[in-house]
Write a protein that holds these residues in place. Sequence first.
Motif, PDB file in Angstrom:
ATOM      1  N   GLY A  52      11.859 154.056  61.758  1.00 41.58           N
ATOM      2  CA  GLY A  52      12.796 154.585  62.792  1.00 41.58           C
ATOM      3  C   GLY A  52      12.873 153.627  64.609  1.00 41.58           C
ATOM      4  N   ALA A  53      11.565 153.359  64.494  1.00 36.88           N
ATOM      5  CA  ALA A  53      11.051 152.669  65.571  1.00 36.88           C
ATOM      6  C   ALA A  53      10.992 150.805  65.434  1.00 36.88           C
ATOM      7  CB  ALA A  53       9.601 152.168  66.001  1.00 36.88           C
ATOM      8  N   GLY A  54      11.573 150.810  64.200  1.00 35.15           N
ATOM      9  CA  GLY A  54      11.907 148.817  63.905  1.00 35.15           C
ATOM     10  C   GLY A  54      10.625 148.664  63.695  1.00 35.15           C
ATOM     11  N   ARG A  55       9.431 148.986  63.403  1.00 41.47           N
ATOM     12  CA  ARG A  55       8.089 147.852  63.027  1.00 41.47           C
ATOM     13  C   ARG A  55       8.310 147.450  61.628  1.00 41.47           C
ATOM     14  NH1 ARG A  55       3.673 148.865  66.533  1.00 41.47           N
ATOM     15  NH2 ARG A  55       2.543 147.493  64.857  1.00 41.47           N
ATOM     16  N   TYR A  56       8.765 147.247  60.972  1.00 44.74           N
ATOM     17  CA  TYR A  56       9.173 146.446  59.747  1.00 44.74           C
ATOM     18  C   TYR A  56       7.522 146.070  59.396  1.00 44.74           C
ATOM     19  CZ  TYR A  56      14.186 147.448  60.473  1.00 44.74           C
ATOM     20  OH  TYR A  56      14.819 147.891  60.940  1.00 44.74           O
ATOM     21  N   ASP A  57       7.088 145.016  59.995  1.00 46.50           N
ATOM     22  CA  ASP A  57       5.543 144.645  59.005  1.00 46.50           C
ATOM     23  C   ASP A  57       4.435 146.347  59.070  1.00 46.50           C
ATOM     24  OD1 ASP A  57       5.826 145.303  62.370  1.00 46.50           O
ATOM     25  OD2 ASP A  57       4.155 143.456  62.490  1.00 46.50           O
TER      26      ASP A  57
ATOM     27  N   SER B 158      11.542 163.147  60.820  1.00 44.43           N
ATOM     28  CA  SER B 158      10.356 161.794  61.300  1.00 44.43           C
ATOM     29  C   SER B 158      11.279 160.570  62.427  1.00 44.43           C
ATOM     30  CB  SER B 158       9.112 161.636  60.198  1.00 44.43           C
ATOM     31  OG  SER B 158      10.407 160.743  59.376  1.00 44.43           O
ATOM     32  N   ARG B 159      12.709 160.329  61.542  1.00 47.35           N
ATOM     33  CA  ARG B 159      12.981 159.275  62.254  1.00 47.35           C
ATOM     34  C   ARG B 159      13.829 159.450  63.461  1.00 47.35           C
ATOM     35  NH1 ARG B 159      15.149 154.214  61.220  1.00 47.35           N
ATOM     36  NH2 ARG B 159      17.324 153.854  61.804  1.00 47.35           N
ATOM     37  N   ALA B 160      14.489 160.882  63.373  1.00 44.61           N
ATOM     38  CA  ALA B 160      14.313 160.846  65.507  1.00 44.61           C
ATOM     39  C   ALA B 160      13.303 160.766  66.082  1.00 44.61           C
ATOM     40  CB  ALA B 160      15.134 161.876  64.911  1.00 44.61           C
ATOM     41  N   TYR B 161      12.305 161.336  65.704  1.00 49.30           N
ATOM     42  CA  TYR B 161      11.198 161.112  66.908  1.00 49.30           C
ATOM     43  C   TYR B 161      10.695 159.649  67.015  1.00 49.30           C
ATOM     44  CZ  TYR B 161       6.595 162.595  68.220  1.00 49.30           C
ATOM     45  OH  TYR B 161       5.369 163.159  68.678  1.00 49.30           O
ATOM     46  N   GLY B 162      10.636 159.422  65.612  1.00 45.72           N
ATOM     47  CA  GLY B 162      10.237 157.631  65.803  1.00 45.72           C
ATOM     48  C   GLY B 162      10.772 156.979  66.836  1.00 45.72           C
ATOM     49  N   ALA B 163      12.724 157.542  66.637  1.00 43.80           N
ATOM     50  CA  ALA B 163      13.425 156.718  67.910  1.00 43.80           C
ATOM     51  C   ALA B 163      13.293 157.472  69.062  1.00 43.80           C
ATOM     52  CB  ALA B 163      14.122 156.904  66.950  1.00 43.80           C
ATOM     53  N   LYS B 164      12.953 158.365  69.499  1.00 41.85           N
ATOM     54  CA  LYS B 164      12.886 159.871  70.643  1.00 41.85           C
ATOM     55  C   LYS B 164      14.467 159.756  70.949  1.00 41.85           C
ATOM     56  CE  LYS B 164       8.405 157.889  71.042  1.00 41.85           C
ATOM     57  NZ  LYS B 164       8.295 157.244  70.238  1.00 41.85           N
ATOM     58  N   ASP B 165      14.932 160.240  70.066  1.00 42.03           N
ATOM     59  CA  ASP B 165      15.938 160.751  69.801  1.00 42.03           C
ATOM     60  C   ASP B 165      16.153 161.943  70.167  1.00 42.03           C
ATOM     61  OD1 ASP B 165      18.874 161.920  69.943  1.00 42.03           O
ATOM     62  OD2 ASP B 165      19.343 159.981  68.894  1.00 42.03           O
ATOM     63  N   SER B 166      15.372 162.934  71.032  1.00 40.72           N
ATOM     64  CA  SER B 166      15.575 164.436  71.459  1.00 40.72           C
ATOM     65  C   SER B 166      16.232 165.635  70.854  1.00 40.72           C
ATOM     66  CB  SER B 166      15.476 164.760  72.773  1.00 40.72           C
ATOM     67  OG  SER B 166      14.338 163.820  73.149  1.00 40.72           O
ATOM     68  N   GLU B 167      17.958 164.877  71.138  1.00 42.57           N
ATOM     69  CA  GLU B 167      19.128 166.006  71.443  1.00 42.57           C
ATOM     70  C   GLU B 167      19.430 165.803  69.105  1.00 42.57           C
ATOM     71  OE1 GLU B 167      22.301 164.549  72.580  1.00 42.57           O
ATOM     72  OE2 GLU B 167      21.766 165.041  74.806  1.00 42.57           O
ATOM     73  N   ARG B 168      19.276 164.667  68.644  1.00 44.45           N
ATOM     74  CA  ARG B 168      19.338 164.646  67.402  1.00 44.45           C
ATOM     75  C   ARG B 168      18.102 165.464  66.652  1.00 44.45           C
ATOM     76  NH1 ARG B 168      18.577 160.145  63.409  1.00 44.45           N
ATOM     77  NH2 ARG B 168      18.107 158.497  65.398  1.00 44.45           N
ATOM     78  N   LEU B 169      16.457 165.698  67.638  1.00 48.13           N
ATOM     79  CA  LEU B 169      15.678 165.936  66.512  1.00 48.13           C
ATOM     80  C   LEU B 169      15.688 167.101  66.702  1.00 48.13           C
ATOM     81  CD1 LEU B 169      12.786 165.916  65.897  1.00 48.13           C
ATOM     82  CD2 LEU B 169      11.462 164.716  68.225  1.00 48.13           C
ATOM     83  N   GLN B 170      16.689 167.898  68.272  1.00 49.57           N
ATOM     84  CA  GLN B 170      16.987 169.359  67.807  1.00 49.57           C
ATOM     85  C   GLN B 170      17.263 170.429  67.256  1.00 49.57           C
ATOM     86  OE1 GLN B 170      16.076 172.340  70.719  1.00 49.57           O
ATOM     87  NE2 GLN B 170      14.355 171.596  69.904  1.00 49.57           N
TER      88      GLN B 170
ATOM     89  N   MET C 154       6.588 170.562  60.761  1.00 49.98           N
ATOM     90  CA  MET C 154       5.350 170.187  61.981  1.00 49.98           C
ATOM     91  C   MET C 154       4.807 168.748  61.233  1.00 49.98           C
ATOM     92  SD  MET C 154       3.504 173.338  62.532  1.00 49.98           S
ATOM     93  CE  MET C 154       4.156 175.069  62.803  1.00 49.98           C
ATOM     94  N   ASN C 155       5.230 168.592  59.982  1.00 48.05           N
ATOM     95  CA  ASN C 155       4.340 167.498  59.406  1.00 48.05           C
ATOM     96  C   ASN C 155       4.908 166.253  60.090  1.00 48.05           C
ATOM     97  OD1 ASN C 155       2.455 168.425  58.025  1.00 48.05           O
ATOM     98  ND2 ASN C 155       3.594 169.015  55.850  1.00 48.05           N
ATOM     99  N   ALA C 156       6.408 166.071  60.111  1.00 45.85           N
ATOM    100  CA  ALA C 156       7.522 165.297  60.395  1.00 45.85           C
ATOM    101  C   ALA C 156       7.282 164.569  61.549  1.00 45.85           C
ATOM    102  CB  ALA C 156       8.501 165.688  60.234  1.00 45.85           C
ATOM    103  N   VAL C 157       6.531 165.276  62.560  1.00 44.42           N
ATOM    104  CA  VAL C 157       6.038 164.739  64.191  1.00 44.42           C
ATOM    105  C   VAL C 157       4.980 165.077  64.408  1.00 44.42           C
ATOM    106  CG1 VAL C 157       8.142 166.105  64.951  1.00 44.42           C
ATOM    107  CG2 VAL C 157       6.409 167.428  64.868  1.00 44.42           C
ATOM    108  N   GLY C 158       4.089 164.824  63.055  1.00 48.55           N
ATOM    109  CA  GLY C 158       2.867 164.612  63.144  1.00 48.55           C
ATOM    110  C   GLY C 158       1.915 166.214  63.183  1.00 48.55           C
ATOM    111  N   ASP C 159       2.433 166.179  63.618  1.00 50.52           N
ATOM    112  CA  ASP C 159       1.094 168.038  63.376  1.00 50.52           C
ATOM    113  C   ASP C 159       0.869 168.384  62.423  1.00 50.52           C
ATOM    114  OD1 ASP C 159       0.006 170.008  63.785  1.00 50.52           O
ATOM    115  OD2 ASP C 159       1.680 170.897  65.088  1.00 50.52           O
ATOM    116  N   SER C 160      -0.257 168.231  61.553  1.00 54.07           N
ATOM    117  CA  SER C 160      -0.474 168.465  60.419  1.00 54.07           C
ATOM    118  C   SER C 160      -1.906 169.199  60.503  1.00 54.07           C
ATOM    119  CB  SER C 160      -1.527 167.603  59.352  1.00 54.07           C
ATOM    120  OG  SER C 160      -2.098 166.558  60.084  1.00 54.07           O
TER     121      SER C 160
END
Length: 449
Positions: A304-309, A79-91, A157-163
């Motif tokens: 992962g996207a830096g959205r702390y608030d 989910s961290r890699a998915y939120g950061a849009k880091d495709s290689e690390r996600l794979q 699947m859950n980590a990328v938001g597919d439940s």
Amino acid sequence: MRAEIDFTEGSIGRKLLAFALPLFLGNLFQQLYNAADSLIVGNFLGREALAAVSSSAPIIFMLVGFFNGLAAGAGVVISRAYGAKDSERLQRAIHTDAAFGVAAGIALTIFAVLFTPVILRLISTPEEIMRESIVYFRIYSAGIFFSVMYNILMGIMNAVGDSRHPLYYLVFASLLNIVLDIILIGGFGMGVGAAAAATIISQALSSAMCFLRLIRSPFPIGIRIASMRIHRQELRNTVRFGFPAGFQNSIIGLANTIVQASINMFPAAVIAGAGVYGRIEGFILLPITTLSLALTTSIGQNLGAGRYDRALKVSRYGMLSSVIISEIIAALLFVSAPWLMSLFSSDPDVISAGSMQARIEAFFYCLVAVSHSAAGILRGAGKPAVPMAVMLGAWCVFRVIFVNIAISIYHSAIVIYITYPVTWLLSTIIFAVYLTRSNWLHAMDRAHI
């Protein structure tokens, strides 16, 4: 329509609901696996057979729980890699998780099948139900691989938001399990082994459907069989975030197995009653546990996207919602406990024992809600060691010490029933202190994943 949910934007409430509802329904049907076994065994084969099936539940949770915890850790990395849009690390993370699941599932299956009698004797399984307990647990163990793989693949699947898709597959498999139980036990009069076999077949189907879905998914969230291998850095991150949760699950399972040994000192009606309540509790607490999983994924994506608030708002919203839901559930359970117990057994002693446990513990479900929410928040923030330490201390060490001392002073099943609320209270106090005094929100910045 995309199945994946991006938690970094949009309404928090709607996103959590859209993710948690299919997850809740999926877990609801997953609970039907073991509940169907108990329901049909209790009605067709009697309380001794029901006790045999019930006595295995804490052991199964202990064995499978470790690998499910690792799957949760992998979910944080994914989910961290998915939120950061880091495709290689996600794979890399996805393929490492899948490859590890295959190896771990095979190892666990071999271990459980070989050591079934030893494990059952360690928890003082009564001799009158030992033979049927061995049959059920050994056959069930032969299919643990599929249970591990389903949870690993569902976690991806859950980590990328597919439940949603895990829900579809699980509904089909759960209904099949019920049908097979009815045919084999109710129709052909087969024993507890048939219930375990029906579960294996159903679990195999649900894991196969998840695997096929991921194989057919596009880059970067799809699995490619040729790419399934373990990448060292992703495995290290998975172990770093997953081992605490896995260790926690196993230790909690071990503690509950020790408590089960205390339950096994009582007559079969008490054993069966506690087992049936355990099945009911699995359903009852699903809204709480699924919200916890939703919090982990949502907070992982937002950090992962830096959205702390936004991550802070999600944590507050999720915990409050969980507490409110838990109180509604508790009131419904208190009123309906005898009726729910009667669905599994017509034996008045079983109904009485299980109803008493349900009504005592229902008062304290709000504590479970706080503890699970806090654990989900901290795992999503990259602090899995904290819930592990809290659960280890409160739900394991203290629980075992408390039940052994209390049962030696007052030999009554009521002692076992109050053990759980006491440990829930302790964990809630510790979590409350930690969340209000620590800088958990920025933990992921220091995690380097």
